[in-house]
Design a protein around this motif. Sequence first.
Motif, PDB file in Angstrom:
ATOM      1  N   SER A 154       0.845  -1.200   0.000  1.00  0.00           N
ATOM      2  CA  SER A 154       0.000   0.000   0.000  1.00  0.00           C
ATOM      3  C   SER A 154       0.871   1.237   0.000  1.00  0.00           C
ATOM      4  CB  SER A 154      -0.890   0.018   1.243  1.00  0.00           C
ATOM      5  OG  SER A 154      -2.002  -0.797   1.027  1.00  0.00           O
ATOM      6  N   ILE A 155       0.552   2.181  -0.869  1.00  0.00           N
ATOM      7  CA  ILE A 155       1.333   3.423  -0.918  1.00  0.00           C
ATOM      8  C   ILE A 155       0.447   4.571  -0.408  1.00  0.00           C
ATOM      9  CG2 ILE A 155       2.930   2.759  -2.752  1.00  0.00           C
ATOM     10  CD1 ILE A 155       1.055   4.274  -4.710  1.00  0.00           C
ATOM     11  N   PRO A 156       1.053   5.666   0.038  1.00  0.00           N
ATOM     12  CA  PRO A 156       0.244   6.807   0.484  1.00  0.00           C
ATOM     13  C   PRO A 156      -0.561   7.356  -0.696  1.00  0.00           C
ATOM     14  CG  PRO A 156       2.587   7.110   1.019  1.00  0.00           C
ATOM     15  CD  PRO A 156       2.497   5.918   0.127  1.00  0.00           C
ATOM     16  N   LEU A 157      -1.812   7.681  -0.422  1.00  0.00           N
ATOM     17  CA  LEU A 157      -2.679   8.171  -1.501  1.00  0.00           C
ATOM     18  C   LEU A 157      -2.792   9.695  -1.427  1.00  0.00           C
ATOM     19  CD1 LEU A 157      -5.621   5.593  -1.284  1.00  0.00           C
ATOM     20  CD2 LEU A 157      -3.743   5.638  -2.944  1.00  0.00           C
ATOM     21  N   PRO A 158      -2.885  10.360  -2.583  1.00  0.00           N
ATOM     22  CA  PRO A 158      -3.167  11.798  -2.553  1.00  0.00           C
ATOM     23  C   PRO A 158      -4.508  12.039  -1.837  1.00  0.00           C
ATOM     24  CG  PRO A 158      -2.603  11.064  -4.784  1.00  0.00           C
ATOM     25  CD  PRO A 158      -2.742   9.834  -3.953  1.00  0.00           C
ATOM     26  N   THR A 166      -1.211   3.566  -7.584  1.00  0.00           N
ATOM     27  CA  THR A 166      -2.205   4.361  -6.846  1.00  0.00           C
ATOM     28  C   THR A 166      -3.593   3.746  -7.013  1.00  0.00           C
ATOM     29  OG1 THR A 166      -0.873   6.343  -7.157  1.00  0.00           O
ATOM     30  CG2 THR A 166      -3.188   6.694  -6.624  1.00  0.00           C
ATOM     31  N   ALA A 167      -3.898   3.309  -8.216  1.00  0.00           N
ATOM     32  CA  ALA A 167      -5.231   2.736  -8.477  1.00  0.00           C
ATOM     33  C   ALA A 167      -5.450   1.446  -7.683  1.00  0.00           C
ATOM     34  CB  ALA A 167      -5.399   2.481  -9.969  1.00  0.00           C
ATOM     35  N   TRP A 168      -4.424   0.592  -7.601  1.00  0.00           N
ATOM     36  CA  TRP A 168      -4.566  -0.659  -6.842  1.00  0.00           C
ATOM     37  C   TRP A 168      -4.778  -0.372  -5.358  1.00  0.00           C
ATOM     38  CZ3 TRP A 168      -5.773  -5.357  -8.369  1.00  0.00           C
ATOM     39  CH2 TRP A 168      -5.484  -5.757  -9.670  1.00  0.00           C
ATOM     40  N   THR A 169      -3.973   0.559  -4.830  1.00  0.00           N
ATOM     41  CA  THR A 169      -4.140   0.897  -3.403  1.00  0.00           C
ATOM     42  C   THR A 169      -5.512   1.535  -3.182  1.00  0.00           C
ATOM     43  OG1 THR A 169      -1.756   1.173  -3.098  1.00  0.00           O
ATOM     44  CG2 THR A 169      -3.169   2.227  -1.470  1.00  0.00           C
ATOM     45  N   ALA A 170      -5.929   2.383  -4.117  1.00  0.00           N
ATOM     46  CA  ALA A 170      -7.239   3.040  -3.978  1.00  0.00           C
ATOM     47  C   ALA A 170      -8.368   2.012  -4.020  1.00  0.00           C
ATOM     48  CB  ALA A 170      -7.419   4.079  -5.085  1.00  0.00           C
ATOM     49  N   ALA A 171      -8.253   1.021  -4.902  1.00  0.00           N
ATOM     50  CA  ALA A 171      -9.305   0.000  -5.003  1.00  0.00           C
ATOM     51  C   ALA A 171      -9.407  -0.784  -3.685  1.00  0.00           C
ATOM     52  CB  ALA A 171      -9.021  -0.938  -6.176  1.00  0.00           C
ATOM     53  N   ARG A 172      -8.247  -1.079  -3.080  1.00  0.00           N
ATOM     54  CA  ARG A 172      -8.256  -1.819  -1.816  1.00  0.00           C
ATOM     55  C   ARG A 172      -8.862  -0.965  -0.697  1.00  0.00           C
ATOM     56  NH1 ARG A 172      -3.018  -5.052  -0.322  1.00  0.00           N
ATOM     57  NH2 ARG A 172      -2.074  -3.026  -0.646  1.00  0.00           N
TER      58      ARG A 172
END
Length: 210
Positions: free
Chosen positions: A42-46, A76-82
């Motif tokens: 997981s990366i930090p999201l805007p 970003t999209a993968w982390t956002a989906a999770r």
Amino acid sequence: MPFASAPDSPNPDPHWQHWLDERRTDALDKFTKRIPARYIESIPLPAKVEQWTAAGMQQTDSLFLTGHIGVGKTHTAWTAAREWLAACYGHAYRSNPVIEIHRSTSLFDSLRPEGDDPHGTSKRAKEADLLFIDDLAAARVSPTGWTQERLYEIFDERYVQQRPVIMTCDVLPRELEPIVGPRVASRLAEMCADHVVFLKGGDRRTGGAR
Ligand SMILES: Nc1ncnc2c1ncn2[C@@H]1O[C@H](COP(=O)(O)OP(=O)(O)O)[C@@H](O)[C@H]1O
Ligand SMILES: [Mg+2]
């Protein structure tokens, strides 16, 4: 039956909360198995993306992640989906959310008449609670005629039903018309109006991130 006791208040009873936590953990474990190895962390999201994910099943807007090659759109999209999936297990939980994930190139291939189950692919893409299309503009030449019509049907249905889409793309929504056609581009502009996120920075693959 847990649904019967689903509270509307943010202070659910402990049995309901326990049941919900189990469902969330189970769904996140299953989703994590679908994430490619490169994007598993997981990366930090805007902030704007985080705010989009927090709405979970209540989210009716789509999310458009744009920026140059290698800036981190797909990750970003993968982390956002999770994160979106986790948020779906809030107090307004309805049922296990379904996420459909496609690279645009393979989606357009599957939608061709001779593709692998074009009807089923289209139906799933229309009906999923969240549709994730990676690298929308990568298929620059393939969605013509038949495929563009199928793509229109998918976007029109999701537009009408207000079902969200996460897209990554290295061009801006207004530049998409030659790729996806005018009817999809018009719907996309409205679906993503408040959630076009431009990721800044250099190509992380070549060590160019700021
Ligand atoms: N916020 C981040 N922190 C660390 N690494 C990242 C981050 N975002 C992306 N990356 C890494 O940078 C590389 C390129 O990311 P990717 O999402 O594939 O870029 P794009 O889709 O914009 O071309 C990948 O190795 C990815 O894991
Ligand atoms: Mg990408």
